[in-house]
Design an enzyme around this catalytic site. Structure first.
Site, PDB file in Angstrom:
ATOM      1  N   THR A  88     -32.875 -37.418  18.518  1.00  0.00           N
ATOM      2  CA  THR A  88     -31.852 -36.382  18.343  1.00  0.00           C
ATOM      3  C   THR A  88     -31.326 -35.985  19.713  1.00  0.00           C
ATOM      4  O   THR A  88     -31.832 -36.412  20.751  1.00  0.00           O
ATOM      5  CB  THR A  88     -32.415 -35.125  17.639  1.00  0.00           C
ATOM      6  OG1 THR A  88     -33.390 -34.514  18.504  1.00  0.00           O
ATOM      7  CG2 THR A  88     -33.060 -35.470  16.313  1.00  0.00           C
TER       8      THR A  88
ATOM      9  N   TYR B  97     -41.558 -26.397  28.286  1.00  0.00           N
ATOM     10  CA  TYR B  97     -41.459 -26.869  26.906  1.00  0.00           C
ATOM     11  C   TYR B  97     -42.858 -27.056  26.320  1.00  0.00           C
ATOM     12  O   TYR B  97     -43.144 -26.623  25.189  1.00  0.00           O
ATOM     13  CB  TYR B  97     -40.682 -28.187  26.839  1.00  0.00           C
ATOM     14  CG  TYR B  97     -40.434 -28.659  25.428  1.00  0.00           C
ATOM     15  CD1 TYR B  97     -39.429 -28.079  24.658  1.00  0.00           C
ATOM     16  CD2 TYR B  97     -41.202 -29.665  24.861  1.00  0.00           C
ATOM     17  CE1 TYR B  97     -39.203 -28.495  23.351  1.00  0.00           C
ATOM     18  CE2 TYR B  97     -40.987 -30.092  23.561  1.00  0.00           C
ATOM     19  CZ  TYR B  97     -39.982 -29.503  22.806  1.00  0.00           C
ATOM     20  OH  TYR B  97     -39.764 -29.916  21.508  1.00  0.00           O
TER      21      TYR B  97
ATOM     22  N   LYS C  24     -44.508 -24.956  23.104  1.00  0.00           N
ATOM     23  CA  LYS C  24     -44.970 -25.580  21.865  1.00  0.00           C
ATOM     24  C   LYS C  24     -46.480 -25.431  21.673  1.00  0.00           C
ATOM     25  O   LYS C  24     -46.968 -25.407  20.539  1.00  0.00           O
ATOM     26  CB  LYS C  24     -44.558 -27.056  21.849  1.00  0.00           C
ATOM     27  CG  LYS C  24     -43.045 -27.255  21.718  1.00  0.00           C
ATOM     28  CD  LYS C  24     -42.484 -26.591  20.462  1.00  0.00           C
ATOM     29  CE  LYS C  24     -41.004 -26.828  20.267  1.00  0.00           C
ATOM     30  NZ  LYS C  24     -40.479 -26.205  19.038  1.00  0.00           N
TER      31      LYS C  24
ATOM     32  N   ASP D   2     -28.633 -15.533  16.837  1.00  0.00           N
ATOM     33  CA  ASP D   2     -29.265 -15.835  18.117  1.00  0.00           C
ATOM     34  C   ASP D   2     -30.725 -15.437  17.961  1.00  0.00           C
ATOM     35  O   ASP D   2     -31.054 -14.253  17.897  1.00  0.00           O
ATOM     36  CB  ASP D   2     -28.600 -15.022  19.237  1.00  0.00           C
ATOM     37  CG  ASP D   2     -29.276 -15.212  20.590  1.00  0.00           C
ATOM     38  OD1 ASP D   2     -30.325 -15.891  20.653  1.00  0.00           O
ATOM     39  OD2 ASP D   2     -28.760 -14.666  21.587  1.00  0.00           O
TER      40      ASP D   2
END
Length: 368
Positions: A243, A208, A212, A91
């Site tokens: 994906t 997100y 990044k 993890d």
């Protein structure tokens, strides 16, 4: 790869902008020990399979026990090598779990070291930072910061551990643009996995995008000083790749456009991992297109087969900062070093005494 023994590249150990026409060989990864976090699925699994197939020993760190163990078993069977791949539950948001991953990698390593670390683990959790919910409530609920935990804290943990174990790699040498990749079996390499969201805002995904952007900031900072530990730090920045991490709603919004392919992300990362001459470079991976460079240096979309055109899915962002942005870093570092040298041992002793006074006697500190 063109290199220079003088100037900026020699000072910060960052290689020139990439020339994708220069070939490299997958087999350069042979006998290397590579850790891949989040390696049980997506392009993480693509990294694992390609590098193990070409002779590396890959340690898969992932929370998904079923997928990770199955992938390692399948690769060992396909390659006929028991050392080809190993799965270790990890993890990335848990420090002891990551420490255990690195310790297991060293234990499983035939030479007792780690050559490459790929900080690949990342998620796109529910991202509703700008949606506080019921406005009639007495107070808002806290946002779900799982994306930040995995994509930022997890990457920082991985990078910190890489900087501890990579320099200890037996038989390795500090990174060097003049290295001969097919003869350098030991390496010290860190690959960060960012995103196009590192370079541009992503609508309705502020967490997100923030996470990044943070990875890009980490990369741009580390690549200027990694030579101090002899570590090659590079980065892959995929566009929307087909994906499971891309939700159906995003695929709906992208309909009519194009998505990147997993194999192109694997191609980009393999170049960075295999070629020991590459230091401090990033590769954006997008949909494969046919382009031609005009007289201004800009790339334009053209019809396939056009004279002078090329088909590519790989681009290098900020190639110009090899001479511009990081030149600022170079000047600042040199200036700070000059200040330290000018102050000498007296300056060092003064600072130590001041620090001791603050912590032992309680004086000299900032009282505001």
């Amino acid at each position: 790869m063109a290199t220079s023994s003088k100037g900026l590249s020699a000072y910060i150990k960052q290689s020139p902008p990439l020339d994708f026409s220069i070939p490299y060989d997958d087999t350069w990864v042979k006998d290397r020990i590579i850790i891949v976090t989040g390696g049980a699925s997506g392009f993480g699994a693509g990294f694992v399979r390609r590098w193990a197939t070409n002779g590396a020993t890959v340690i898969i760190g992932d929370v998904n026990v079923g997928k990770g163990d199955a992938l390692a078993r399948a690769i060992r069977k396909e390659t006929g090598r028991e050392s080809a791949a190993h799965f270790v539950h990890c993890d990335v948001t848990d420090w002891p779990s990551q420490v255990n991953l690195f310790k297991e990698a060293v234990r499983l390593s035939p030479h007792g070291g780690i050559d490459t670390v790929v900080a690949n683990a990342g998620i796109q959790a529910v991202d509703r930072l700008q949606e506080p919910g019921d406005l009639s409530a007495a107070e808002p609920q806290p946002p779900n910061l799982a994306t930040m935990d995995v994509n930022v804290t997890g990457v920082l943990y991985t990078s910190h551990l890489a900087y501890y174990w990579l320099p200890k790699n037996p038989g390795s040498k500090p990174c060097n643009m003049e290295s001969v990749p097919d003869k350098q079996t030991r390496d010290r390499s860190l690959v960060l996995v960012g995103s196009m969201a590192s370079l541009a805002p992503i609508a309705a995904a502020p967490l997100y995008g923030t996470s990044k952007h943070a990875v890009l900031g980490l990369f741009r900072s580390l690549r200027c000083t990694s030579h101090m530990e002899g570590i090659r730090t590079n980065m892959v920045l995929p566009y929307f790749i087909d994906t499971a991490i891309v939700p159906p709603v995003a695929k709906l919004l992208l309909a009519g456009g194009a998505m990147g392919k997993v194999e192109d992300v694997v191609e980009a990362a393999t170049r960075l991992v295999a070629d020991t001459r590459i230091l401090g470079r990033g590769i954006v991976v997008g949909p494969k297109v046919t382009v031609k460079q005009d007289e201004t240096g800009e790339f334009k979309l053209v019809a396939k087969g056009t004279e002078g055109s090329t088909d590519t899915a790989l681009w290098e962002p900020y190639a110009d900062d090899w001479e511009e942005v990081d030149a600022f870093d170079r000047r600042v570092v040199k200036l700070l070093n000059a200040v330290e040298q000018a102050r000498g041992w007296i300056g060092w002793a003064t600072d130590i005494l001041k620090l001791a006074g603050e912590h032992i006697f309680g004086f000299g500190g900032d009282r505001t």
